[in-house]
Design a protein around this motif. Structure first.
Motif, PDB file in Angstrom:
ATOM      1  N   GLN A   8       0.812  -1.212   0.000  1.00 27.30           N
ATOM      2  CA  GLN A   8       0.000   0.000   0.000  1.00 27.30           C
ATOM      3  C   GLN A   8       0.847   1.263   0.000  1.00 27.30           C
ATOM      4  O   GLN A   8       0.407   2.292  -0.492  1.00 27.30           O
ATOM      5  CB  GLN A   8      -0.958   0.004   1.192  1.00 27.30           C
ATOM      6  CG  GLN A   8      -2.088  -0.977   1.023  1.00 27.30           C
ATOM      7  CD  GLN A   8      -3.048  -0.907   2.186  1.00 27.30           C
ATOM      8  OE1 GLN A   8      -2.653  -0.861   3.345  1.00 27.30           O
ATOM      9  NE2 GLN A   8      -4.326  -0.882   1.880  1.00 27.30           N
ATOM     10  N   THR A   9       2.038   1.186   0.503  1.00 26.52           N
ATOM     11  CA  THR A   9       2.897   2.373   0.537  1.00 26.52           C
ATOM     12  C   THR A   9       3.724   2.520  -0.736  1.00 26.52           C
ATOM     13  O   THR A   9       4.258   3.577  -1.003  1.00 26.52           O
ATOM     14  CB  THR A   9       3.853   2.329   1.742  1.00 26.52           C
ATOM     15  OG1 THR A   9       4.693   1.184   1.627  1.00 26.52           O
ATOM     16  CG2 THR A   9       3.081   2.291   3.041  1.00 26.52           C
ATOM     17  N   GLN A  10       3.809   1.455  -1.555  1.00 26.97           N
ATOM     18  CA  GLN A  10       4.640   1.502  -2.757  1.00 26.97           C
ATOM     19  C   GLN A  10       3.842   1.777  -4.027  1.00 26.97           C
ATOM     20  O   GLN A  10       4.202   2.629  -4.810  1.00 26.97           O
ATOM     21  CB  GLN A  10       5.409   0.190  -2.905  1.00 26.97           C
ATOM     22  CG  GLN A  10       6.345  -0.045  -1.755  1.00 26.97           C
ATOM     23  CD  GLN A  10       6.901  -1.452  -1.784  1.00 26.97           C
ATOM     24  OE1 GLN A  10       6.717  -2.191  -2.736  1.00 26.97           O
ATOM     25  NE2 GLN A  10       7.590  -1.819  -0.724  1.00 26.97           N
ATOM     26  N   ARG A  11       2.813   1.015  -4.278  1.00 30.70           N
ATOM     27  CA  ARG A  11       1.906   1.181  -5.423  1.00 30.70           C
ATOM     28  C   ARG A  11       2.617   1.392  -6.760  1.00 30.70           C
ATOM     29  O   ARG A  11       2.438   2.397  -7.422  1.00 30.70           O
ATOM     30  CB  ARG A  11       0.948   2.319  -5.177  1.00 30.70           C
ATOM     31  CG  ARG A  11       0.082   2.087  -3.975  1.00 30.70           C
ATOM     32  CD  ARG A  11      -1.179   2.858  -4.102  1.00 30.70           C
ATOM     33  NE  ARG A  11      -1.955   2.632  -2.916  1.00 30.70           N
ATOM     34  CZ  ARG A  11      -3.177   2.154  -2.917  1.00 30.70           C
ATOM     35  NH1 ARG A  11      -3.758   1.862  -4.018  1.00 30.70           N
ATOM     36  NH2 ARG A  11      -3.816   1.981  -1.794  1.00 30.70           N
ATOM     37  N   HIS A  12       3.367   0.431  -7.189  1.00 31.77           N
ATOM     38  CA  HIS A  12       4.025   0.581  -8.474  1.00 31.77           C
ATOM     39  C   HIS A  12       3.773  -0.598  -9.417  1.00 31.77           C
ATOM     40  O   HIS A  12       4.154  -0.544 -10.569  1.00 31.77           O
ATOM     41  CB  HIS A  12       5.513   0.834  -8.309  1.00 31.77           C
ATOM     42  CG  HIS A  12       6.254  -0.238  -7.569  1.00 31.77           C
ATOM     43  ND1 HIS A  12       5.664  -1.128  -6.731  1.00 31.77           N
ATOM     44  CD2 HIS A  12       7.557  -0.544  -7.563  1.00 31.77           C
ATOM     45  CE1 HIS A  12       6.570  -1.933  -6.234  1.00 31.77           C
ATOM     46  NE2 HIS A  12       7.731  -1.599  -6.722  1.00 31.77           N
ATOM     47  N   ALA A  13       3.144  -1.634  -8.959  1.00 30.75           N
ATOM     48  CA  ALA A  13       2.839  -2.776  -9.803  1.00 30.75           C
ATOM     49  C   ALA A  13       1.575  -3.439  -9.273  1.00 30.75           C
ATOM     50  O   ALA A  13       1.137  -3.157  -8.174  1.00 30.75           O
ATOM     51  CB  ALA A  13       4.005  -3.764  -9.778  1.00 30.75           C
ATOM     52  N   LYS A  14       1.014  -4.319 -10.083  1.00 30.39           N
ATOM     53  CA  LYS A  14      -0.159  -5.053  -9.620  1.00 30.39           C
ATOM     54  C   LYS A  14       0.232  -6.024  -8.519  1.00 30.39           C
ATOM     55  O   LYS A  14       1.344  -6.540  -8.499  1.00 30.39           O
ATOM     56  CB  LYS A  14      -0.798  -5.813 -10.777  1.00 30.39           C
ATOM     57  CG  LYS A  14      -1.576  -4.915 -11.711  1.00 30.39           C
ATOM     58  CD  LYS A  14      -2.365  -5.758 -12.692  1.00 30.39           C
ATOM     59  CE  LYS A  14      -3.296  -4.886 -13.472  1.00 30.39           C
ATOM     60  NZ  LYS A  14      -4.650  -4.914 -12.963  1.00 30.39           N
ATOM     61  N   MET A  15      -0.700  -6.265  -7.606  1.00 34.72           N
ATOM     62  CA  MET A  15      -0.478  -7.227  -6.540  1.00 34.72           C
ATOM     63  C   MET A  15      -1.735  -8.055  -6.347  1.00 34.72           C
ATOM     64  O   MET A  15      -2.839  -7.515  -6.401  1.00 34.72           O
ATOM     65  CB  MET A  15      -0.147  -6.511  -5.229  1.00 34.72           C
ATOM     66  CG  MET A  15       0.417  -7.461  -4.189  1.00 34.72           C
ATOM     67  SD  MET A  15       0.023  -6.970  -2.511  1.00 34.72           S
ATOM     68  CE  MET A  15      -1.513  -7.809  -2.256  1.00 34.72           C
ATOM     69  N   VAL A  16      -1.553  -9.348  -6.138  1.00 34.15           N
ATOM     70  CA  VAL A  16      -2.662 -10.254  -5.880  1.00 34.15           C
ATOM     71  C   VAL A  16      -2.408 -10.944  -4.550  1.00 34.15           C
ATOM     72  O   VAL A  16      -1.360 -11.563  -4.357  1.00 34.15           O
ATOM     73  CB  VAL A  16      -2.810 -11.309  -6.997  1.00 34.15           C
ATOM     74  CG1 VAL A  16      -3.926 -12.296  -6.661  1.00 34.15           C
ATOM     75  CG2 VAL A  16      -3.066 -10.644  -8.351  1.00 34.15           C
ATOM     76  N   ALA A  17      -3.348 -10.802  -3.634  1.00 32.78           N
ATOM     77  CA  ALA A  17      -3.287 -11.490  -2.340  1.00 32.78           C
ATOM     78  C   ALA A  17      -4.296 -12.632  -2.380  1.00 32.78           C
ATOM     79  O   ALA A  17      -5.491 -12.407  -2.571  1.00 32.78           O
ATOM     80  CB  ALA A  17      -3.624 -10.526  -1.206  1.00 32.78           C
ATOM     81  N   LEU A  18      -3.789 -13.845  -2.236  1.00 34.32           N
ATOM     82  CA  LEU A  18      -4.661 -15.016  -2.192  1.00 34.32           C
ATOM     83  C   LEU A  18      -5.089 -15.253  -0.757  1.00 34.32           C
ATOM     84  O   LEU A  18      -4.244 -15.289   0.148  1.00 34.32           O
ATOM     85  CB  LEU A  18      -3.924 -16.242  -2.725  1.00 34.32           C
ATOM     86  CG  LEU A  18      -3.448 -16.164  -4.164  1.00 34.32           C
ATOM     87  CD1 LEU A  18      -2.644 -17.412  -4.531  1.00 34.32           C
ATOM     88  CD2 LEU A  18      -4.616 -15.982  -5.109  1.00 34.32           C
ATOM     89  N   THR A  19      -6.373 -15.405  -0.543  1.00 31.60           N
ATOM     90  CA  THR A  19      -6.887 -15.675   0.798  1.00 31.60           C
ATOM     91  C   THR A  19      -7.825 -16.870   0.737  1.00 31.60           C
ATOM     92  O   THR A  19      -8.568 -17.042  -0.231  1.00 31.60           O
ATOM     93  CB  THR A  19      -7.624 -14.455   1.402  1.00 31.60           C
ATOM     94  OG1 THR A  19      -8.848 -14.220   0.704  1.00 31.60           O
ATOM     95  CG2 THR A  19      -6.754 -13.210   1.367  1.00 31.60           C
ATOM     96  N   PHE A  20      -7.756 -17.678   1.784  1.00 34.15           N
ATOM     97  CA  PHE A  20      -8.571 -18.888   1.867  1.00 34.15           C
ATOM     98  C   PHE A  20      -9.314 -18.893   3.191  1.00 34.15           C
ATOM     99  O   PHE A  20      -8.698 -18.841   4.254  1.00 34.15           O
ATOM    100  CB  PHE A  20      -7.685 -20.135   1.747  1.00 34.15           C
ATOM    101  CG  PHE A  20      -6.985 -20.226   0.423  1.00 34.15           C
ATOM    102  CD1 PHE A  20      -7.617 -20.792  -0.667  1.00 34.15           C
ATOM    103  CD2 PHE A  20      -5.713 -19.701   0.264  1.00 34.15           C
ATOM    104  CE1 PHE A  20      -6.978 -20.857  -1.896  1.00 34.15           C
ATOM    105  CE2 PHE A  20      -5.067 -19.755  -0.961  1.00 34.15           C
ATOM    106  CZ  PHE A  20      -5.698 -20.333  -2.053  1.00 34.15           C
ATOM    107  N   ASP A  21     -10.631 -18.949   3.112  1.00 35.80           N
ATOM    108  CA  ASP A  21     -11.486 -18.952   4.295  1.00 35.80           C
ATOM    109  C   ASP A  21     -11.894 -20.378   4.664  1.00 35.80           C
ATOM    110  O   ASP A  21     -11.904 -21.277   3.818  1.00 35.80           O
ATOM    111  CB  ASP A  21     -12.769 -18.162   4.032  1.00 35.80           C
ATOM    112  CG  ASP A  21     -12.577 -16.666   4.035  1.00 35.80           C
ATOM    113  OD1 ASP A  21     -11.425 -16.208   4.048  1.00 35.80           O
ATOM    114  OD2 ASP A  21     -13.597 -15.949   3.996  1.00 35.80           O
ATOM    115  N   ASP A  22     -12.266 -20.539   5.921  1.00 37.18           N
ATOM    116  CA  ASP A  22     -12.995 -21.694   6.446  1.00 37.18           C
ATOM    117  C   ASP A  22     -12.158 -22.930   6.738  1.00 37.18           C
ATOM    118  O   ASP A  22     -12.709 -23.954   7.126  1.00 37.18           O
ATOM    119  CB  ASP A  22     -14.171 -22.092   5.541  1.00 37.18           C
ATOM    120  CG  ASP A  22     -15.207 -21.006   5.409  1.00 37.18           C
ATOM    121  OD1 ASP A  22     -15.108 -19.990   6.126  1.00 37.18           O
ATOM    122  OD2 ASP A  22     -16.125 -21.151   4.579  1.00 37.18           O
ATOM    123  N   GLY A  23     -10.863 -22.887   6.592  1.00 32.40           N
ATOM    124  CA  GLY A  23     -10.021 -24.032   6.929  1.00 32.40           C
ATOM    125  C   GLY A  23      -9.653 -23.977   8.394  1.00 32.40           C
ATOM    126  O   GLY A  23     -10.182 -23.157   9.141  1.00 32.40           O
TER     127      GLY A  23
END
Length: 191
Positions: A8-23
């Motif tokens: 959030q402080t850099q913002r120079h390329a795309k970023m994808v955060a993978l999140t997995f619920d319910d495990g």
């Protein structure tokens, strides 16, 4: 999500955060194996519903993944009955995770997300109160902006894959929602 906060402080390329619920679930190890193949990390929002696999919480943490809280029961009628009921359930999952990794994580995800509408069936305006209350208690909650669709009508690996790929196209920062307990969704991760 730790990388997300730094990004959030850099913002120079795309970023994808993978999140997995319910495990954790019988699929958690498979997710970790796929992610290891690509040297990728994810965030696991865990519940207390499948404790036979709790040892995988520590395995995921030791592999460098982020462990976060999703509530112990994930039952809307339980967690959204009152503010006290929510925190009782959250504290219960926090203590469960602490037994595995030695501390209570401060990242959380509300069942249904922070702007869900189902909670009002159990306690009017509870989400407005909870979003402030969790922050006041030192938690940071995360929603998502890309849904795999695996919590709704999507039931195939190719649909999940297409939903995620399509969703990340329109965001510089994508937080992808998938569910640990859905094998067809997990299979899309390595596609």
């Amino acid at each position: 999500l730790q990388a997300y906060e730094a990004y959030q402080t850099q913002r120079h390329a795309k970023m994808v955060a993978l999140t997995f619920d319910d495990g954790p679930s019988e699929n958690t190890k498979k997710i970790m194996d796929i992610l290891a193949k690509y040297d990728a990390k994810a965030t696991f929002f865990v519940t207390g519903r499948n404790q036979d696999y709790n040892y995988l919480i520590k395995d995921a943490y030791n592999a460098g993944h982020t462990i976060a809280l999703h509530t112990y029961s994930h039952e809307y009628s339980t967690v959204y009955a009152s503010v006290d009921a929510y925190f009782d359930d959250l504290n219960k999952v926090g203590q469960m995770v602490k037994k595995e990794i030695g501390f209570v994580p401060h990242y959380i995800r509300f069942p249904g997300g922070s702007s869900n509408t189902i909670s009002k069936q159990y306690c009017s305006r509870i989400m407005s109160v909870l979003t402030k209350a969790v922050s006041d208690q030192g938690y940071k909650y995360f929603d998502w902006n890309v849904s795999s669709g695996d919590a709704g009508g999507t039931t195939s690996t190719s649909e999940v894959y297409n939903n995620v790929i399509s969703g990340i196209q329109s965001h510089d920062i994508s937080v992808v929602l998938q569910h640990d307990i859905k094998l067809f969704s997990i299979n899309a991760v390595g596609k």
